[in-house]
Design a protein around this motif. Structure first.
Motif, PDB file in Angstrom:
ATOM      1  N   ALA B 188      11.343   7.169  -2.616  1.00 40.44           N
ATOM      2  CA  ALA B 188      12.673   6.610  -2.882  1.00 40.44           C
ATOM      3  C   ALA B 188      13.043   6.656  -4.363  1.00 40.44           C
ATOM      4  CB  ALA B 188      12.740   5.169  -2.383  1.00 40.44           C
ATOM      5  N   PHE B 189      12.058   6.455  -5.212  1.00 37.71           N
ATOM      6  CA  PHE B 189      12.329   6.381  -6.657  1.00 37.71           C
ATOM      7  C   PHE B 189      11.364   7.280  -7.428  1.00 37.71           C
ATOM      8  CE2 PHE B 189      13.109   2.132  -4.740  1.00 37.71           C
ATOM      9  CZ  PHE B 189      14.491   2.058  -4.935  1.00 37.71           C
ATOM     10  N   PRO B 190      11.426   8.607  -7.188  1.00 37.98           N
ATOM     11  CA  PRO B 190      10.454   9.484  -7.852  1.00 37.98           C
ATOM     12  C   PRO B 190      10.484   9.333  -9.381  1.00 37.98           C
ATOM     13  CG  PRO B 190      12.229  10.761  -6.796  1.00 37.98           C
ATOM     14  CD  PRO B 190      12.338   9.349  -6.312  1.00 37.98           C
ATOM     15  N   LYS B 191      11.670   9.271  -9.964  1.00 35.98           N
ATOM     16  CA  LYS B 191      11.749   9.094 -11.423  1.00 35.98           C
ATOM     17  C   LYS B 191      11.395   7.665 -11.820  1.00 35.98           C
ATOM     18  CE  LYS B 191      15.690  12.099 -12.305  1.00 35.98           C
ATOM     19  NZ  LYS B 191      17.131  11.958 -12.585  1.00 35.98           N
ATOM     20  N   GLY B 192      11.965   6.711 -11.086  1.00 35.96           N
ATOM     21  CA  GLY B 192      11.794   5.299 -11.431  1.00 35.96           C
ATOM     22  C   GLY B 192      10.342   4.859 -11.332  1.00 35.96           C
ATOM     23  N   PHE B 193       9.647   5.322 -10.311  1.00 40.20           N
ATOM     24  CA  PHE B 193       8.253   4.920 -10.139  1.00 40.20           C
ATOM     25  C   PHE B 193       7.350   5.621 -11.158  1.00 40.20           C
ATOM     26  CE2 PHE B 193       4.111   5.029  -7.746  1.00 40.20           C
ATOM     27  CZ  PHE B 193       3.862   3.669  -7.855  1.00 40.20           C
ATOM     28  N   LYS B 194       7.683   6.864 -11.430  1.00 46.96           N
ATOM     29  CA  LYS B 194       6.910   7.660 -12.410  1.00 46.96           C
ATOM     30  C   LYS B 194       6.738   6.919 -13.742  1.00 46.96           C
ATOM     31  CE  LYS B 194       5.145  11.821 -13.221  1.00 46.96           C
ATOM     32  NZ  LYS B 194       4.158  12.382 -12.294  1.00 46.96           N
ATOM     33  N   LYS B 195       7.803   6.230 -14.152  1.00 52.92           N
ATOM     34  CA  LYS B 195       7.768   5.517 -15.431  1.00 52.92           C
ATOM     35  C   LYS B 195       6.634   4.498 -15.501  1.00 52.92           C
ATOM     36  CE  LYS B 195      12.331   4.273 -15.312  1.00 52.92           C
ATOM     37  NZ  LYS B 195      13.523   3.532 -15.772  1.00 52.92           N
ATOM     38  N   HIS B 196       6.220   4.010 -14.324  1.00 51.26           N
ATOM     39  CA  HIS B 196       5.233   2.927 -14.321  1.00 51.26           C
ATOM     40  C   HIS B 196       3.830   3.397 -13.924  1.00 51.26           C
ATOM     41  CE1 HIS B 196       8.625   0.266 -14.832  1.00 51.26           C
ATOM     42  NE2 HIS B 196       9.197   0.750 -13.748  1.00 51.26           N
ATOM     43  N   GLU B 197       3.736   4.666 -13.523  1.00 55.42           N
ATOM     44  CA  GLU B 197       2.470   5.134 -12.952  1.00 55.42           C
ATOM     45  C   GLU B 197       1.284   4.970 -13.898  1.00 55.42           C
ATOM     46  OE1 GLU B 197       2.355   8.852 -10.928  1.00 55.42           O
ATOM     47  OE2 GLU B 197       3.614   8.088  -9.293  1.00 55.42           O
ATOM     48  N   LYS B 198       1.530   5.214 -15.168  1.00 53.26           N
ATOM     49  CA  LYS B 198       0.437   5.144 -16.139  1.00 53.26           C
ATOM     50  C   LYS B 198      -0.230   3.771 -16.185  1.00 53.26           C
ATOM     51  CE  LYS B 198       2.665   7.130 -19.480  1.00 53.26           C
ATOM     52  NZ  LYS B 198       3.209   7.475 -20.795  1.00 53.26           N
ATOM     53  N   ARG B 199       0.553   2.759 -15.804  1.00 53.62           N
ATOM     54  CA  ARG B 199       0.011   1.403 -15.901  1.00 53.62           C
ATOM     55  C   ARG B 199      -0.499   0.854 -14.562  1.00 53.62           C
ATOM     56  NH1 ARG B 199       3.969   1.543 -19.581  1.00 53.62           N
ATOM     57  NH2 ARG B 199       5.499   0.913 -18.026  1.00 53.62           N
ATOM     58  N   CYS B 200      -0.586   1.734 -13.564  1.00 55.39           N
ATOM     59  CA  CYS B 200      -1.169   1.239 -12.293  1.00 55.39           C
ATOM     60  C   CYS B 200      -2.121   2.277 -11.704  1.00 55.39           C
ATOM     61  CB  CYS B 200      -0.085   0.805 -11.314  1.00 55.39           C
ATOM     62  SG  CYS B 200       1.147   2.022 -10.895  1.00 55.39           S
ATOM     63  N   LEU B 201      -3.060   2.683 -12.526  1.00 58.32           N
ATOM     64  CA  LEU B 201      -3.963   3.762 -12.110  1.00 58.32           C
ATOM     65  C   LEU B 201      -4.891   3.359 -10.963  1.00 58.32           C
ATOM     66  CD1 LEU B 201      -4.766   5.298 -15.621  1.00 58.32           C
ATOM     67  CD2 LEU B 201      -3.102   6.077 -13.900  1.00 58.32           C
ATOM     68  N   SER B 202      -5.272   2.081 -10.909  1.00 58.45           N
ATOM     69  CA  SER B 202      -6.142   1.665  -9.803  1.00 58.45           C
ATOM     70  C   SER B 202      -5.374   1.696  -8.490  1.00 58.45           C
ATOM     71  CB  SER B 202      -6.673   0.244 -10.016  1.00 58.45           C
ATOM     72  OG  SER B 202      -7.170   0.088 -11.307  1.00 58.45           O
ATOM     73  N   VAL B 203      -4.090   1.342  -8.545  1.00 58.07           N
ATOM     74  CA  VAL B 203      -3.266   1.405  -7.333  1.00 58.07           C
ATOM     75  C   VAL B 203      -3.149   2.855  -6.868  1.00 58.07           C
ATOM     76  CG1 VAL B 203      -0.939   1.038  -6.408  1.00 58.07           C
ATOM     77  CG2 VAL B 203      -1.953  -0.700  -7.899  1.00 58.07           C
ATOM     78  N   LEU B 204      -2.933   3.763  -7.804  1.00 61.78           N
ATOM     79  CA  LEU B 204      -2.798   5.176  -7.427  1.00 61.78           C
ATOM     80  C   LEU B 204      -4.108   5.721  -6.870  1.00 61.78           C
ATOM     81  CD1 LEU B 204      -0.631   6.570 -10.371  1.00 61.78           C
ATOM     82  CD2 LEU B 204       0.092   5.599  -8.176  1.00 61.78           C
ATOM     83  N   SER B 205      -5.195   5.237  -7.403  1.00 61.84           N
ATOM     84  CA  SER B 205      -6.479   5.732  -6.908  1.00 61.84           C
ATOM     85  C   SER B 205      -6.758   5.170  -5.504  1.00 61.84           C
ATOM     86  CB  SER B 205      -7.540   5.392  -7.950  1.00 61.84           C
ATOM     87  OG  SER B 205      -8.700   4.933  -7.357  1.00 61.84           O
ATOM     88  N   LEU B 206      -6.334   3.947  -5.252  1.00 64.52           N
ATOM     89  CA  LEU B 206      -6.414   3.414  -3.885  1.00 64.52           C
ATOM     90  C   LEU B 206      -5.563   4.270  -2.944  1.00 64.52           C
ATOM     91  CD1 LEU B 206      -6.164  -0.168  -2.534  1.00 64.52           C
ATOM     92  CD2 LEU B 206      -4.417   1.446  -1.846  1.00 64.52           C
ATOM     93  N   ASN B 207      -4.379   4.615  -3.394  1.00 69.03           N
ATOM     94  CA  ASN B 207      -3.498   5.470  -2.587  1.00 69.03           C
ATOM     95  C   ASN B 207      -4.213   6.767  -2.187  1.00 69.03           C
ATOM     96  OD1 ASN B 207      -0.626   6.497  -1.808  1.00 69.03           O
ATOM     97  ND2 ASN B 207      -1.363   8.030  -3.259  1.00 69.03           N
TER      98      ASN B 207
END
Lengths: 242, 242
Positions: B188-207
């Motif tokens: 839904a928010f490819p650009k909007g979420f991208k801005k925050h990805e760097k600060r939620c690396l553990s969440v992305l790794s769970l994904n």
């Protein structure tokens, strides 16, 4: 055991369903932020707890309850935990699960009420989103209030024990929460809610029954009950009440 | 036992966290409305069930699950019920309650995502509330996504077993739900979420870990997984993604 409730000290908000249950259950509790020297100091206590870096089971937001080693957050979850301990939950497991399901429906309703005055953003004042609030409140009054009220009316009418309570034949935390909903809707939307009252007589009668409960009525007339105001979930803005 | 899931047949919506858990748990289930001859007939099945006059424990809205005599509604409540039966819940009671608390936080987040494209009313089309949606989505992206992501990041980092899962050392239904959140926000928010990805690396790794789960990846590539679209909770409107 003395429970510690963490919730904003100046509003009923999402914490009020918990306060009502603690009071109706005769629990010993400290309303931590109200126990502080000032509203500011009270808020600070909540924020500090939420920001604790090392908590293994941190809460996301208030309300949360501390019971010894246990921290429980999310109002409905707190009630699921507290209800049985305070004699304010149904006794069978299927009924307990149903009570929780109803409480989650109350949670959704409270979120919708909140958004009638904050449809755009929590980070903006009401005055900055007034026009959108007028629109949102209108749909809430016309479509959502009757939908929710019809539902609770049906649950009351279909309760096999015909007790006037939502589940079984004694008052539970869900009855207290529905009472809070009626009180709040009457405060925030006196005209808007009035339009639907004729079609939710069982809900209104439950409201009256809760009002007559000894502990509840003592609480309501004490200074522990924070009055409705313009910072909580339920707010009265005449322009939203049509 | 074959579970019957009642949820809208054309969207992931609020039902997807339940579908994911049923699939990851290898449950036998019928997705009742998708089993009908048409989307219309499927929707009708849900509405009929909700409108049953005599139900003692009626659901307010889909999703709801039928398991023999038991009807359970509200997504988080369904998962609280299903999780232990499918081996997708933590084993201790405090951890189970914490899992439920996290799931209720996911519920709140999904409601906020929905309101980015429906800030005024569910009864209106998106196009009729587009301007307000632009404002609401902007606050959601800038304030709410980081608030939620920081929180889940903290839970992951503070999990005493450092497993990369939210609770304990195995995947639970809350991990599946957080996976769904990441999938949805990226859609839904490819650009909007991208801005925050760097600060939620553990969440992305769970994904990524959830994605590699055998049953989950089979489900995702099957036609049982409904693609994201413009009717669900997560919708991609370029004008909302800044």
């Amino acid at each position: 055991m003395v429970y510690q409730l963490y919730y904003w000290p100046h509003i009923q908000g999402r914490g009020e369903v918990v306060r009502l249950t603690l009071e109706a259950g005769g629990a010993k509790y400290i309303d931590v932020a109200r126990d502080a020297d000032s509203v500011e100091a009270g808020r600070e206590k909540i924020v500090e707890k939420i920001n604790e870096e090392s908590a293994a089971r941190p809460p996301f937001a208030p309300p949360f309850l501390i019971d010894g080693d246990i921290v429980v957050a999310q109002a409905a979850n707190i009630l699921f935990y507290l209800g049985p301990k305070l004699g304010l939950a149904p006794s069978s497991e299927p009924d307990r699960n149903f009570a929780h399901q109803l409480q989650l429906t109350v949670t959704d309703l409270l979120m919708e009420v909140h958004d009638t005055h904050h449809p755009i953003s929590n980070a903006l004042y009401y005055e900055e989103q007034k026009e959108e609030s007028v629109q949102r409140a209108s749909g809430f009054i016309d479509n959502r209030i009757p939908k929710y009220m019809n539902y609770f009316e049906k649950v009351l009418q279909n309760n096999p024990s015909h007790s006037g309570w939502l589940i079984g034949d004694t008052m539970t935390y869900v009855d207290l929460s529905l009472f809070q909903v009626v009180q709040g809707l009457r405060y925030a939307f006196p005209k808007g809610f009035k339009k639907h009252e004729k079609r939710c007589l069982s809900v209104l009668s439950l409201n009256d029954k809760v009002f007559l409960d000894n502990k509840v009525s003592k609480y309501l007339s004490s200074d522990r009950r924070i009055p409705f105001n313009k910072s909580g979930v339920f707010r009265y803005y005449p322009e939203l009440d049509k």
